[in-house]
Scaffold this motif. Structure first.
Motif, PDB file in Angstrom:
ATOM      1  N   MET A   1      36.547  38.704  34.645  1.00  0.00           N
ATOM      2  CA  MET A   1      35.173  39.061  34.886  1.00  0.00           C
ATOM      3  C   MET A   1      34.483  39.252  33.550  1.00  0.00           C
ATOM      4  SD  MET A   1      35.207  41.292  38.413  1.00  0.00           S
ATOM      5  CE  MET A   1      34.908  42.830  37.908  1.00  0.00           C
ATOM      6  N   THR A   2      33.251  38.822  33.478  1.00  0.00           N
ATOM      7  CA  THR A   2      32.451  39.053  32.286  1.00  0.00           C
ATOM      8  C   THR A   2      31.409  40.101  32.609  1.00  0.00           C
ATOM      9  OG1 THR A   2      30.883  37.317  32.859  1.00  0.00           O
ATOM     10  CG2 THR A   2      32.782  36.680  31.509  1.00  0.00           C
ATOM     11  N   GLY A   3      30.838  40.679  31.587  1.00  0.00           N
ATOM     12  CA  GLY A   3      29.839  41.696  31.845  1.00  0.00           C
ATOM     13  C   GLY A   3      29.136  42.138  30.592  1.00  0.00           C
ATOM     14  N   ARG A   4      28.177  43.021  30.798  1.00  0.00           N
ATOM     15  CA  ARG A   4      27.433  43.630  29.712  1.00  0.00           C
ATOM     16  C   ARG A   4      27.674  45.124  29.763  1.00  0.00           C
ATOM     17  NH1 ARG A   4      21.839  41.174  31.404  1.00  0.00           N
ATOM     18  NH2 ARG A   4      23.053  40.467  33.149  1.00  0.00           N
TER      19      ARG A   4
ATOM     20  N   LEU B   1      42.199  50.902  43.192  1.00  0.00           N
ATOM     21  CA  LEU B   1      41.104  50.273  42.463  1.00  0.00           C
ATOM     22  C   LEU B   1      41.362  48.784  42.295  1.00  0.00           C
ATOM     23  CD1 LEU B   1      38.466  50.372  40.919  1.00  0.00           C
ATOM     24  CD2 LEU B   1      39.774  51.075  38.900  1.00  0.00           C
ATOM     25  N   SER B   2      42.592  48.430  42.010  1.00  0.00           N
ATOM     26  CA  SER B   2      42.945  47.025  41.851  1.00  0.00           C
ATOM     27  C   SER B   2      42.655  46.238  43.124  1.00  0.00           C
ATOM     28  CB  SER B   2      44.426  46.901  41.470  1.00  0.00           C
ATOM     29  OG  SER B   2      44.780  45.556  41.316  1.00  0.00           O
TER      30      SER B   2
ATOM     31  N   ILE C   1      36.393  42.022  45.286  1.00  0.00           N
ATOM     32  CA  ILE C   1      35.138  41.611  44.645  1.00  0.00           C
ATOM     33  C   ILE C   1      35.316  40.267  43.967  1.00  0.00           C
ATOM     34  CG2 ILE C   1      33.560  42.126  42.732  1.00  0.00           C
ATOM     35  CD1 ILE C   1      33.943  45.079  43.462  1.00  0.00           C
ATOM     36  N   GLU C   2      36.429  40.099  43.276  1.00  0.00           N
ATOM     37  CA  GLU C   2      36.681  38.838  42.592  1.00  0.00           C
ATOM     38  C   GLU C   2      36.723  37.682  43.593  1.00  0.00           C
ATOM     39  OE1 GLU C   2      40.643  37.886  40.727  1.00  0.00           O
ATOM     40  OE2 GLU C   2      39.403  38.186  38.937  1.00  0.00           O
ATOM     41  N   HIS C   3      37.318  37.909  44.757  1.00  0.00           N
ATOM     42  CA  HIS C   3      37.390  36.878  45.797  1.00  0.00           C
ATOM     43  C   HIS C   3      35.989  36.526  46.306  1.00  0.00           C
ATOM     44  CE1 HIS C   3      38.917  34.590  49.162  1.00  0.00           C
ATOM     45  NE2 HIS C   3      38.167  35.316  49.961  1.00  0.00           N
ATOM     46  N   ARG C   4      35.155  37.550  46.551  1.00  0.00           N
ATOM     47  CA  ARG C   4      33.796  37.294  47.054  1.00  0.00           C
ATOM     48  C   ARG C   4      32.925  36.616  46.019  1.00  0.00           C
ATOM     49  NH1 ARG C   4      34.614  42.478  49.112  1.00  0.00           N
ATOM     50  NH2 ARG C   4      33.182  43.385  47.617  1.00  0.00           N
TER      51      ARG C   4
ATOM     52  N   ALA D   1      33.939  34.651  43.633  1.00  0.00           N
ATOM     53  CA  ALA D   1      34.418  33.263  43.497  1.00  0.00           C
ATOM     54  C   ALA D   1      33.835  32.398  44.605  1.00  0.00           C
ATOM     55  CB  ALA D   1      35.937  33.225  43.529  1.00  0.00           C
ATOM     56  N   ALA D   2      33.515  33.008  45.741  1.00  0.00           N
ATOM     57  CA  ALA D   2      32.936  32.282  46.866  1.00  0.00           C
ATOM     58  C   ALA D   2      31.417  32.182  46.764  1.00  0.00           C
ATOM     59  CB  ALA D   2      33.332  32.957  48.181  1.00  0.00           C
ATOM     60  N   GLY D   3      30.844  32.692  45.669  1.00  0.00           N
ATOM     61  CA  GLY D   3      29.412  32.555  45.452  1.00  0.00           C
ATOM     62  C   GLY D   3      28.592  33.816  45.590  1.00  0.00           C
ATOM     63  N   ALA D   4      29.185  34.917  46.026  1.00  0.00           N
ATOM     64  CA  ALA D   4      28.453  36.177  46.122  1.00  0.00           C
ATOM     65  C   ALA D   4      28.297  36.764  44.724  1.00  0.00           C
ATOM     66  CB  ALA D   4      29.211  37.162  47.014  1.00  0.00           C
ATOM     67  N   SER D   5      27.308  37.604  44.553  1.00  0.00           N
ATOM     68  CA  SER D   5      27.149  38.266  43.260  1.00  0.00           C
ATOM     69  C   SER D   5      27.434  39.747  43.424  1.00  0.00           C
ATOM     70  CB  SER D   5      25.745  38.048  42.702  1.00  0.00           C
ATOM     71  OG  SER D   5      24.788  38.642  43.541  1.00  0.00           O
ATOM     72  N   ALA D   6      27.901  40.362  42.359  1.00  0.00           N
ATOM     73  CA  ALA D   6      28.235  41.777  42.419  1.00  0.00           C
ATOM     74  C   ALA D   6      28.121  42.391  41.035  1.00  0.00           C
ATOM     75  CB  ALA D   6      29.653  41.975  42.943  1.00  0.00           C
TER      76      ALA D   6
END
Length: 88
Positions: A1-4, A61-62, A68-71, A73-78
């Protein structure tokens, strides 16, 4: 995951800190997950419509983050906001 990453001089559970984080991320509360280990901070986020996860174990937490990572990857944003105190 990338982020700011941002550092803001405000204290939770003030609603303003969540508003600032959402604004900077450009996301709605419904697209956001807040992770914390303190109930008062989780309640404040929930009051704004932000999804929450109470941190208790790394495995729990994992599992949440894998979902979240699965969603995403399917195009959802979080957006994931975290705050876990070293000395609760």
């Amino acid at each position: 995951m990338t982020g700011r990453w941002y550092r803001q001089v405000l204290a939770k559970p003030a609603a303003e800190i969540f508003d600032i984080a959402l604004s900077r991320a450009g996301r709605s509360p419904q697209e956001t997950l807040f992770i914390d280990d303190r109930d008062e901070n989780l309640r404040a986020a929930e009051a704004l419509g932000i999804q929450t996860h109470r941190f208790a174990t790394a495995e729990g937490l994992s599992q949440v983050l894998r979902g979240i990572e699965h969603r995403t990857a399917a195009g959802a944003s979080a957006v994931v906001l975290t705050s876990i105190d070293a000395n609760p």
